[in-house]
Design a protein around this motif. Structure first.
Motif, short mmCIF file in Angstrom:
data_model
loop_
_atom_site.label_atom_id
_atom_site.label_comp_id
_atom_site.label_asym_id
_atom_site.label_seq_id
_atom_site.Cartn_x
_atom_site.Cartn_y
_atom_site.Cartn_z
N PRO A 29 0.73 -1.11 -0.03
CA PRO A 29 -0.01 0.01 0.02
C PRO A 29 0.86 1.34 -0.11
N ALA A 30 0.20 2.11 -0.75
CA ALA A 30 0.82 3.56 -0.80
C ALA A 30 1.51 4.06 0.62
N ALA A 31 2.76 4.19 0.65
CA ALA A 31 3.26 5.23 2.04
C ALA A 31 3.06 6.56 2.14
N ALA A 32 2.96 7.09 3.15
CA ALA A 32 2.44 8.57 3.36
C ALA A 32 3.75 9.47 2.68
N ALA A 33 4.83 8.97 2.75
CA ALA A 33 6.02 9.57 2.45
C ALA A 33 6.60 9.22 1.15
N PRO A 34 7.30 9.84 0.51
CA PRO A 34 8.14 9.39 -0.80
C PRO A 34 9.11 8.21 -0.49
N ARG A 35 9.24 7.22 -1.31
CA ARG A 35 10.00 6.12 -0.85
C ARG A 35 10.99 5.89 -2.19
N ILE A 36 12.13 5.40 -2.28
CA ILE A 36 12.93 5.14 -3.29
C ILE A 36 12.40 3.70 -3.87
N VAL A 37 12.56 3.54 -5.24
CA VAL A 37 12.18 2.42 -5.93
C VAL A 37 13.23 2.00 -6.87
N ILE A 38 14.21 2.82 -7.19
CA ILE A 38 15.32 2.60 -7.93
C ILE A 38 16.55 3.38 -7.17
N ASP A 39 17.60 2.40 -6.85
CA ASP A 39 18.61 2.86 -5.64
C ASP A 39 19.79 3.50 -6.57
N THR A 40 19.88 3.15 -7.79
CA THR A 40 21.03 3.50 -8.56
C THR A 40 20.87 4.60 -9.31
N ASP A 41 21.79 5.14 -10.28
CA ASP A 41 21.71 6.47 -11.03
C ASP A 41 20.47 6.38 -12.05
N PHE A 42 19.38 6.92 -11.74
CA PHE A 42 18.19 6.98 -12.77
C PHE A 42 17.46 8.43 -12.83
N PRO A 43 18.27 9.48 -13.35
CA PRO A 43 17.85 10.81 -13.14
C PRO A 43 16.59 11.04 -14.32
N ASP A 44 15.90 12.08 -13.75
CA ASP A 44 14.94 12.73 -14.55
C ASP A 44 13.81 11.70 -15.16
N PRO A 45 13.22 10.84 -14.25
CA PRO A 45 12.39 9.69 -14.72
C PRO A 45 11.16 10.22 -15.42
N ASP A 46 10.77 9.45 -16.43
CA ASP A 46 9.45 9.56 -17.14
C ASP A 46 8.82 8.25 -17.14
N VAL A 47 7.77 8.00 -16.65
CA VAL A 47 6.90 6.91 -16.72
C VAL A 47 5.70 6.83 -17.36
N LEU A 48 5.44 5.81 -18.19
CA LEU A 48 4.36 5.56 -19.01
C LEU A 48 3.78 4.21 -18.66
N ALA A 56 9.59 2.90 -16.84
CA ALA A 56 10.53 4.30 -16.53
C ALA A 56 11.39 4.44 -17.56
N TYR A 57 11.73 5.58 -17.99
CA TYR A 57 13.03 6.05 -18.68
C TYR A 57 13.63 7.20 -18.06
N ALA A 58 15.10 7.08 -18.29
CA ALA A 58 15.93 8.27 -17.58
C ALA A 58 17.03 8.69 -18.54
N THR A 59 17.64 9.71 -17.93
CA THR A 59 18.81 10.24 -18.28
C THR A 59 19.91 9.27 -18.67
N ASN A 60 21.02 9.31 -19.39
CA ASN A 60 21.91 8.34 -19.84
C ASN A 60 22.70 8.06 -18.53
N SER A 61 23.28 6.60 -18.34
CA SER A 61 24.17 6.50 -17.35
C SER A 61 24.87 5.25 -17.79
N GLY A 62 26.19 5.33 -17.52
CA GLY A 62 27.10 3.92 -17.97
C GLY A 62 27.18 4.16 -19.66
N ASP A 63 26.73 2.90 -20.06
CA ASP A 63 26.74 2.76 -21.57
C ASP A 63 25.34 3.11 -22.27
N ASP A 64 24.42 3.24 -21.44
CA ASP A 64 22.88 3.28 -21.96
C ASP A 64 22.58 4.91 -22.30
#
Length: 318
Positions: A29-48, A56-64
């Motif tokens: 169930p949804a928590a009252a506070a924000p919580r982390i779901v990807i704990d590695t570099d995953f900036p500027d997320p967009d979700v469809l 979820a799509y994110a800014t480049n990291s590593g070779d991706d």
């Protein structure tokens, strides 16, 4: 950079870059506070959301060039799927592929807007790519970028928006802070397939407050409570001065009025630099997805989720 007036300045984060695995959590169930779901570099997320699966799509990291992960629920277990855009357009060079946006087109295919470095102008510009699958791989479209105002610093942070009448739009930021100019959030109508600009771009909002650190960026537009609500990020993306604000307007093209208080700050959430946000949902059970700084050196930004509530056109998190 000057600290925000509503919380202490830049926090020195001791955390090192976290392990490369995605956080393994079970749907709950949804928590009252924000919580982390990807704990590695995953900036500027967009979700469809597509047929019960979230991508979820994110800014480049590593070779991706464009990171992609999938899950059965926004707050569930996210698993990486590889590079959604293994090949950039011929106009672009790799290494600076930022803030992707993916949407479904009328024919059931998928459109990717991505930011990359234009080799001709040496500015960040917005390009397009298409795929039959939301996970990709996406194939670049066109001989050059779709939006590239080099004299205004370039263009970044594309976001798609479909109005209540079905008309489609592209939002973006001119990268003015790269050339000492204002940073405007623009609205541009596009064709139904998202590949052709129509009419002229409209300026919606710019930086005009000291706490914004000379820029606003990362536009996200939704219609809620009879108004248009434009979320944005401001400050420096790499530390605790980054925050998420919003503005409302009675009409699509404005005028937009900024809220007196931000939606997300480091002080209020305990998450350094909450920004690069996206809204997932239709106004009934919305989620806010955003990144927060996990480590400053090296810079690592993980993905957080939180329930997003509305009182008319006023958002709140938790």
């Amino acid at each position: 950079m000057s600290p925000l007036p509503w919380f202490p300045g830049k926090r020195a984060l001791a955390a090192a870059a976290l392990a490369s695995a995605v956080v393994v959590t079970t749907a709950q169930p949804a928590a009252a506070a924000p919580r982390i779901v990807i704990d590695t570099d995953f900036p500027d997320p967009d979700v469809l959301a597509v047929d019960g699966t979230y991508y979820a799509y994110a800014t480049n990291s590593g070779d991706d060039n464009v990171q992609v992960a999938s899950a059965g629920a926004v707050d569930g277990t996210w698993e990486r799927q590889g590079d959604a855009l293994p090949q950039l357009g011929d106009w672009a060079r790799s290494g600076l592929t930022w803030a992707p946006d993916v949407s479904e087109r009328p024919d059931g295919s998928y459109l990717l807007y991505y930011t990359a470095r234009d080799t001709a102008s040496d500015r960040q510009c917005i390009g397009t790519a298409v795929s039959d699958s939301p996970a990709g791989p996406f194939a670049p479209v066109g001989d050059g970028p779709l939006v590239c105002p080099a004299e205004a610093g370039g263009a970044i942070d594309a976001a798609s928006f479909t109005d209540t009448d079905g008309s489609t739009y592209l939002l973006y930021k001119n990268d003015g802070n790269a050339v000492g100019a204002d940073t405007w959030l623009y609205l541009q109508r596009v064709s139904a397939d998202g590949l052709t600009l129509e009419g002229d771009p409209v300026r919606l909002l710019k930086q005009d407050r000291p706490e914004e650190g000379g820029l606003i960026e990362a536009p996200t537009l939704v219609a809620r409570g009879g108004s248009y609500v434009l979320l944005y990020s401001a400050g420096f993306y790499g530390d605790g001065s980054y925050f998420t604000g919003y503005a409302t307007a009675p009409a699509l093209t404005g005028p937009y009025t900024k809220s007196d208080t931000p939606l997300l700050t480091t002080e209020e959430t305990g998450i350094p630099g909450p920004g690069g946000q996206d809204v997932v949902g239709d106004g009934t059970d919305d989620w806010l997805v955003f990144h927060g700084v996990l480590s400053e050196e090296p810079l690592v930004r993980g993905m957080y989720v939180a329930p997003l509530h509305w009182a008319g056109d006023v958002p709140s998190v938790g």
